[in-house]
Structure formats: structure tokens, C-alpha cells
Design an enzyme around this catalytic site. Structure first.
Site, PDB file in Angstrom:
ATOM      1  N   GLU A   1       9.145   2.891   3.538  1.00  0.00           N
ATOM      2  CA  GLU A   1       8.008   3.472   2.815  1.00  0.00           C
ATOM      3  C   GLU A   1       6.842   3.401   3.781  1.00  0.00           C
ATOM      4  O   GLU A   1       6.351   2.321   4.106  1.00  0.00           O
ATOM      5  CB  GLU A   1       7.753   2.677   1.528  1.00  0.00           C
ATOM      6  CG  GLU A   1       6.954   3.486   0.531  1.00  0.00           C
ATOM      7  CD  GLU A   1       5.478   3.201   0.638  1.00  0.00           C
ATOM      8  OE1 GLU A   1       4.794   3.993   1.324  1.00  0.00           O
ATOM      9  OE2 GLU A   1       5.017   2.211   0.080  1.00  0.00           O
TER      10      GLU A   1
ATOM     11  N   CYS B   1      -1.191   3.458   1.012  1.00  0.00           N
ATOM     12  CA  CYS B   1      -0.358   4.442   1.722  1.00  0.00           C
ATOM     13  C   CYS B   1      -0.526   5.844   1.142  1.00  0.00           C
ATOM     14  O   CYS B   1      -0.446   6.828   1.854  1.00  0.00           O
ATOM     15  CB  CYS B   1       1.097   4.008   1.681  1.00  0.00           C
ATOM     16  SG  CYS B   1       1.629   3.563   0.034  1.00  0.00           S
TER      17      CYS B   1
ATOM     18  N   LYS C   1       9.998 -11.107   5.222  1.00  0.00           N
ATOM     19  CA  LYS C   1       9.039 -11.405   6.297  1.00  0.00           C
ATOM     20  C   LYS C   1       7.698 -10.820   5.833  1.00  0.00           C
ATOM     21  O   LYS C   1       7.466  -9.623   5.942  1.00  0.00           O
ATOM     22  CB  LYS C   1       9.503 -10.755   7.613  1.00  0.00           C
ATOM     23  CG  LYS C   1       9.093 -11.486   8.868  1.00  0.00           C
ATOM     24  CD  LYS C   1       7.612 -11.498   9.143  1.00  0.00           C
ATOM     25  CE  LYS C   1       7.113 -10.188   9.720  1.00  0.00           C
ATOM     26  NZ  LYS C   1       5.630 -10.109   9.644  1.00  0.00           N
TER      27      LYS C   1
ATOM     28  N   GLU D   1      -3.501   8.969   9.952  1.00  0.00           N
ATOM     29  CA  GLU D   1      -3.762   8.023   8.871  1.00  0.00           C
ATOM     30  C   GLU D   1      -4.831   7.017   9.299  1.00  0.00           C
ATOM     31  O   GLU D   1      -4.675   6.322  10.292  1.00  0.00           O
ATOM     32  CB  GLU D   1      -2.476   7.274   8.504  1.00  0.00           C
ATOM     33  CG  GLU D   1      -2.680   6.347   7.332  1.00  0.00           C
ATOM     34  CD  GLU D   1      -1.397   5.682   6.859  1.00  0.00           C
ATOM     35  OE1 GLU D   1      -0.700   5.072   7.683  1.00  0.00           O
ATOM     36  OE2 GLU D   1      -1.094   5.782   5.659  1.00  0.00           O
TER      37      GLU D   1
HETATM   38  P1  NAI Z   1       2.925  -2.583  10.873  1.00  0.00           P
HETATM   39  O1  NAI Z   1       3.847  -1.479  10.515  1.00  0.00           O
HETATM   40  O2  NAI Z   1       2.923  -3.032  12.305  1.00  0.00           O
HETATM   41  O3  NAI Z   1       3.192  -3.893   9.985  1.00  0.00           O
HETATM   42  C1  NAI Z   1       3.908  -3.939   8.778  1.00  0.00           C
HETATM   43  C2  NAI Z   1       4.931  -5.051   8.825  1.00  0.00           C
HETATM   44  O4  NAI Z   1       5.856  -4.804   9.879  1.00  0.00           O
HETATM   45  C3  NAI Z   1       4.345  -6.441   9.098  1.00  0.00           C
HETATM   46  O5  NAI Z   1       5.053  -7.403   8.354  1.00  0.00           O
HETATM   47  C4  NAI Z   1       4.630  -6.638  10.578  1.00  0.00           C
HETATM   48  O6  NAI Z   1       4.704  -7.988  10.968  1.00  0.00           O
HETATM   49  C5  NAI Z   1       5.973  -5.940  10.722  1.00  0.00           C
HETATM   50  N1  NAI Z   1       6.303  -5.488  12.076  1.00  0.00           N
HETATM   51  C6  NAI Z   1       5.453  -5.055  13.035  1.00  0.00           C
HETATM   52  N2  NAI Z   1       6.122  -4.746  14.154  1.00  0.00           N
HETATM   53  C7  NAI Z   1       7.432  -4.983  13.922  1.00  0.00           C
HETATM   54  C8  NAI Z   1       8.623  -4.866  14.700  1.00  0.00           C
HETATM   55  N3  NAI Z   1       8.576  -4.439  15.959  1.00  0.00           N
HETATM   56  N4  NAI Z   1       9.802  -5.184  14.129  1.00  0.00           N
HETATM   57  C9  NAI Z   1       9.853  -5.615  12.853  1.00  0.00           C
HETATM   58  N5  NAI Z   1       8.759  -5.758  12.078  1.00  0.00           N
HETATM   59  C10 NAI Z   1       7.562  -5.446  12.597  1.00  0.00           C
HETATM   60  O7  NAI Z   1       1.461  -2.136  10.447  1.00  0.00           O
HETATM   61  P2  NAI Z   1       0.074  -2.697  11.026  1.00  0.00           P
HETATM   62  O8  NAI Z   1       0.147  -2.765  12.515  1.00  0.00           O
HETATM   63  O9  NAI Z   1      -0.285  -3.917  10.289  1.00  0.00           O
HETATM   64  O10 NAI Z   1      -0.933  -1.548  10.594  1.00  0.00           O
HETATM   65  C11 NAI Z   1      -1.097  -0.377  11.411  1.00  0.00           C
HETATM   66  C12 NAI Z   1      -1.232   0.857  10.554  1.00  0.00           C
HETATM   67  O11 NAI Z   1      -0.046   1.067   9.811  1.00  0.00           O
HETATM   68  C13 NAI Z   1      -2.321   0.817   9.508  1.00  0.00           C
HETATM   69  O12 NAI Z   1      -3.573   1.098  10.025  1.00  0.00           O
HETATM   70  C14 NAI Z   1      -1.833   1.868   8.548  1.00  0.00           C
HETATM   71  O13 NAI Z   1      -2.183   3.149   9.005  1.00  0.00           O
HETATM   72  C15 NAI Z   1      -0.333   1.721   8.602  1.00  0.00           C
HETATM   73  N6  NAI Z   1       0.160   0.913   7.473  1.00  0.00           N
HETATM   74  C16 NAI Z   1       0.768   1.544   6.425  1.00  0.00           C
HETATM   75  C17 NAI Z   1       1.177   0.830   5.313  1.00  0.00           C
HETATM   76  C18 NAI Z   1       1.829   1.474   4.158  1.00  0.00           C
HETATM   77  O14 NAI Z   1       1.758   0.950   3.056  1.00  0.00           O
HETATM   78  N7  NAI Z   1       2.516   2.564   4.309  1.00  0.00           N
HETATM   79  C19 NAI Z   1       0.942  -0.614   5.216  1.00  0.00           C
HETATM   80  C20 NAI Z   1       0.353  -1.202   6.395  1.00  0.00           C
HETATM   81  C21 NAI Z   1      -0.021  -0.442   7.456  1.00  0.00           C
END
Ligand code: NAI
Ligand code: MG
Length: 492
Positions: free
Chosen positions: A264, A298, A189, A395
Site C-alpha cells: 500500500e 497516502c 517492523k 507525493e
Molecule cells: P519508507 O517507505 O522508507 O518507510 C516505511 C517503512 O519501511 C518503515 O518501517 C521503514 O523502516 C521501512 N523501510 C525503509 N527502507 C526499507 C528497506 N530497504 N527494506 C525494508 N523496509 C524498509 O518511507 P519514509 O522514508 O519514512 O518516507 C518517505 C516518503 O514515503 C514520504 O515522504 C511519503 O511520501 C511516503 N510514505 C508513504 C506512506 C503511505 O502511507 N503510503 C507512509 C510513509 C511514507
């Protein structure tokens, strides 16, 4: 670095789901806009899936896992398919790089130097492992000489993989590489912000000859498509990269079906500069540490601890370089920093810049948006930061550094560890004993000494504390995609 060749935005060809080897629209017929963050304008409409599409993908992945040609394929042949995919990705470097730039906003020079080659290497590295994961023969305590006991490493099964938008292609490779090497089947996904490169790589995987159902890609939002994948009773494992709050939700939602989970998550990584370091190198390291990929990393070095005696010299040079950093069109090969990925992320970062100003930190570089159009933010540096401030604890995931002075190794180790996260850290010093001692004191999954953001498919990556569960890359990455089966045979 040599200047990258000029590449223009490629045409978007694929916007559908890949299920059971076929490209199909979402069952509901719905779609959503994918945006170019450098302009704020839509680039494509990608199909918007929900539970019905996930159900189809899971049943295809289950069938491929249990009865398809994949289930009978030799490990060496699996490896060959992965090598073929690596080769096809390499041959399509320019198109993939262009799609990543168009969809993510990152600069073309970085995509060509880092993202694409790392993706290719990940598939080659794990392709090489496919036929080299051995079980053991176990010398059990067996006084009668009755037993032969051995282990086999077997795939976990159907793996749901949910990835973010900051390194769309590379996160795909980190997920598919070890999963396919071990013989699992996958349902990816992609992040709703950045699905385009995954879809093109899906086409290349089909061309490489992966049998139907082995690799499935389902587009859509986290709350619907992602959620359905997490809750599906026939999915054995979820591998997730993203926000820790999402991981908490996934953990709770995966509990009823007791899925295997690897995470991660984010970080607030300390980048520690001792007075005996080569300060010029340390400044370059701090620049790369926080501003690489627009700070959407990250393991970004967002807390820069500087020993007090070199603090002012360091800050002067760091601020000068930040102000000179070239922002602009991500397709311009001379651009160093592109656009933040989305309006949401841009707003979040700008919000934190306001928080920093209100908390009483001093903004010595940036602090503003960069252009009228698109989601560009100036490289921003705060000094007079206290490690307890929100900008030093939460973050931000953007080009915002907090500089914090320190006086001793003990003090800085305590401060560096005073964080909910533990993904990465760096230390700059010419004193080898200090470097090792400090590396051992840190509760972090990776410690860089006199470097930052070095990665390799063979080097495990992952976090302590709220930064995650398990490791990706390296041999450790294979553990997360395999079960160990123990077999006892009576020889009597
Ligand atoms: P997110 O964690 O919501 O999104 C990442 C993935 O998870 C996307 O594919 C999204 O569609 C999916 N997702 C979201 N909610 C879900 C759920 N309830 N069940 C299953 N899958 C789900 O991150 P978002 O909202 O895009 O970004 C928010 C913050 O997260 C950023 O500002 C950053 O601080 C952090 N982040 C950290 C990352 C890393 O590499 N560790 C990458 C992206 C965001
Ligand atoms: Mg979210």
C-alpha cells in the site's frame, strides 16, 4: 465534533522487542532515540535490531505457526483472542491515544475520534471473520461421478509486516487483523519514527493470551531490520506500507525467495469539484482531504481540480479556512493540526513548498513553517498550478494543496488520471449520473462522492499503478493472507 477530553503525555514503559512472547533487548545491545515531533526532543530509547534479532523472531514465528498451540487452535478461538485484544485496546484508549500523540505529533482530538476507534473496529471486524472463511465444493466435470473436489483456505505462514509512521496503530491493525484471522504468525517492523504504540499493543496482545511467537515485534531501521526481514528465506510474505521507492527495493530483495507481496503505497489523489456541487461542502471536503493528519495521508487530496466557473469562489473560501486552521500543541483538545512526524519529513515538505514557488505557482495560504520549535508547517495552498508541475505530480505527504482549474468532464478525467499513482479520488457534484460516470473513468482504488477520507474495516482499500498491489480491509484483505488448497478425492 465535541471537544476531546484533556489527556497528558503517558509514561513510555516498553522500548524492547517482542520475540517468542518475551520482551528483549536487541542482540547488539544498540538503541536509538525516538523523538517528540512537537518539540524535537527525545522521548525514549528504543532497541535497534538487525539481522540477528530478525532471525530469532522468524524462528519463533515459524515454530508457533507449525507446532505451537496457535497451529491447533480453532478458528473461533482465534477470533475470541482478537475480540479480547480489541477490548483491551478500547480499555486503554487514553494511554494509547496519548502515546500516539506524543510520538507522531497528530492532534489528540483526531486520535480519539479516528485512530483508536478504527483500530478497535478492525480487530472486531477481522475477529468476526476468523471462523467464516469457507472453502468451496467444486462441481468438476466428472461423467463417471468419481470425484469429490473441495477447497480449503489456509494461512500463508510467517508474515513480515513493515509499516510507516503516519498511522502507526491503524497500520498495525490493518496488518495484524487479516493475518491473525487467517491463522498466520507475524513479525511487525514498526516505523523507526513511531514504534511506541505498537509496543504497548504488543503488551496487550500478550495479556489477551496470544501464544508465544504468534505476534513478534522487532524495532529498528528499514535498511537493517526491515531489509533482513525482506530477505529472510523462511518468511512467506511481506506486507508493506510506505514509499513506492522502498516497495521497488523490497520487490527486488524479495525476488530470490519469491515471497508473496502486498503493497500500500502513496498517492497524488485528485479531488474534483464540479460547478454544480455544494461548494461549501466541497471546501470542507477539500480541507479534510488535504489537511487531515497534517497531510501525511497516502490518499490525501493533494490535487484539487475545480471547474473554472466556481474556481475563484472556491479558492477564496478554501484559503480563508486554511488560514484559520488552529495549529499548536497536539495535546490541546482544540488543536486541529499538529506537527509533521520528523525533521526529515518537515524538510521534505518545506523543500516542495520552495519547488512550488519556483515553478511559478501562486501561494494563497501558508507557505511557511509555523513555530520556532517542533516540526509545524502552515496549511499551504497553491493556485495557478499546472498538472505537469512537480508539486502536482510528486507525493509531498504534507499540508500542501495544488488547485488546478478545469473546463470539462473529459478534460478533468484525463488530467486526474495523468499521474503515476492511483490510490484514491473524490468527486463533488449534485448530478448523480456525472458522479457515477466520473467514478468509473478514474483509475483509482477508492472513489469518494461528496465525501473524503471515509474508512471502514469492511471496505477494501488499495491502489492502482504505483499506489500498490492488492487490497487491505474487507473480505479482500483475507485473500492476501491465505492460500487456496484444492483437494481431489476419488470415491471409487
Ligand atoms: P519508507 O517507505 O522508507 O518507510 C516505511 C517503512 O519501511 C518503515 O518501517 C521503514 O523502516 C521501512 N523501510 C525503509 N527502507 C526499507 C528497506 N530497504 N527494506 C525494508 N523496509 C524498509 O518511507 P519514509 O522514508 O519514512 O518516507 C518517505 C516518503 O514515503 C514520504 O515522504 C511519503 O511520501 C511516503 N510514505 C508513504 C506512506 C503511505 O502511507 N503510503 C507512509 C510513509 C511514507
Ligand atoms: Mg525511506
Amino acid at each position: 465534533m465535541a471537544t476531546a477530553p484533556a489527556i497528558s503525555a503517558p509514561k513510555v514503559k516498553q522500548t524492547r522487542n517482542l520475540i517468542n512472547g518475551e520482551w528483549c533487548e536487541a542482540a547488539s545491545g544498540k538503541s536509538f532515540d525516538v523523538i517528540n515531533p512537537a518539540t524535537g526532543e527525545p522521548i525514549a530509547q528504543v532497541c535497534q535490531s538487525d539481522k540477528a534479532d530478525i532471525d530469532q523472531a522468524v524462528s519463533a514465528a515459524r515454530k508457533a505457526f507449525e507446532t505451537g498451540p496457535w497451529s491447533k487452535m480453532s478458528a473461533r478461538d482465534r477470533g475470541k483472542l482478537m475480540f479480547k485484544l480489541a477490548e483491551l485496546i478500547e480499555q486503554n484508549t487514553e494511554e494509547l491515544a496519548g502515546l500516539e500523540v506524543l510520538n507522531n505529533g497528530k492532534p489528540i482530538g483526531e486520535v480519539l475520534a479516528a485512530d483508536v476507534p478504527l483500530v478497535v473496529e478492525t480487530f472486531r471486524y477481522y475477529g468476526g471473520w476468523a471462523d467464516k472463511v469457507h472453502g468451496d465444493t467444486i462441481p468438476v466435470d466428472d461423467k463417471m461421478g468419481q470425484f469429490f473436489c473441495y477447497t480449503r483456505r489456509e494461512p500463508v505462514g510467517v508474515c513480515g509486516q513493515i509499516i510507516p509512521w503516519n498511522f502507526p496503530m491503524l497500520m498495525l491493525a490493518w496488518k495484524w487483523g487479516p493475518a491473525l484471522a487467517m491463522g498466520n504468525t507475524v513479525i511487525l517492523k514498526p516505523a523507526e519514527q513511531t514504534p511506541l504504540t505498537a509496543l504497548r499493543i504488543g503488551e496487550l496482545a500478550t495479556e489477551a493470551g496470544f501464544p508465544p511467537g504468534v505476534i513478534n515485534i522487532v524495532n529498528g531501521f528499514g535498511e537493517t531490520a526491515g531489509d533482513a526481514l525482506v530477505k529472510h528465506a523462511d518468511v512467506d510474505k511481506i506486507a508493506f506500507t510506505g514509499e513506492y521507492k522502498t516497495a521497488q527495493l523490497i520487490m527486488a530483495n524479495a525476488a530470490p525467495t519469491l515471497k508473496r507481496l502486498t503493497f500500500e503505497l502513496g498517492g497524488k489523489s485528485p479531488n474534483v469539484i464540479f460547478a454544480d456541487a455544494n461548494v461549501r461542502h466541497a471546501v470542507n471536503g477539500a480541507m479534510a482531504g488535504i489537511f487531515f493528519n497534517q497531510g501525511e495521508v497516502c490518499c490525501a487530496g493533494s490535487r484539487v481540480f475545480v471547474e473554472r466557473s466556481v474556481h475563484d469562489e472556491f479558492v477564496d473560501s478554501f484559503a480563508k479556512k486554511a488560514k484559520a486552521r488552529k495549529l499548536g500543541d497536539p495535546f490541546d483538545p482544540t488543536t486541529e493540526q499538529g506537527a509533521q512526524v520528523s525533521k526529515d519529513q518537515y524538510d521534505r515538505i518545506m523543500g516542495y513548498i520552495e519547488v512550488g514557488k519556483k515553478e511559478g505557482a501562486t501561494c494563497v495560504a501558508g507557505g511557511e513553517a509555523a513555530f520556532e520549535k517542533g516540526y509545524f508547517i502552515q496549511p499551504t495552498i497553491f493556485t495557478d498550478v499546472d498538472n505537469d508541475m512537480r508539486i502536482a505530480q510528486e507525493e509531498i505527504f504534507g499540508p500542501v494543496a495544488s488547485v488546478i482549474p478545469f473546463d470539462s468532464i473529459e478534460q478533468v478525467a484525463t488530467q486526474a488520471n495523468k499521474s503515476m499513482f492511483g490510490l484514491a479520488a473524490a468527486v463533488w457534484t449534485r448530478d448523480i449520473a456525472k458522479a457515477h460516470n466520473f467514478a468509473h473513468l478514474l483509475r483509482a482504488g477508492t472513489v469518494w462522492v461528496n465525501c473524503y477520507n471515509t474508512f471502514d474495516a469492511g471496505a477494501p482499500f488499495g491502489g492502482y499503478k504505483f499506489s500498490g498491489h492488492g487490497r487491505e480491509n474487507g473480505k479482500a484483505g483475507l485473500d492476501a493472507y491465505s492460500e487456496t488448497k484444492t483437494i481431489w478425492i476419488s470415491l471409487k
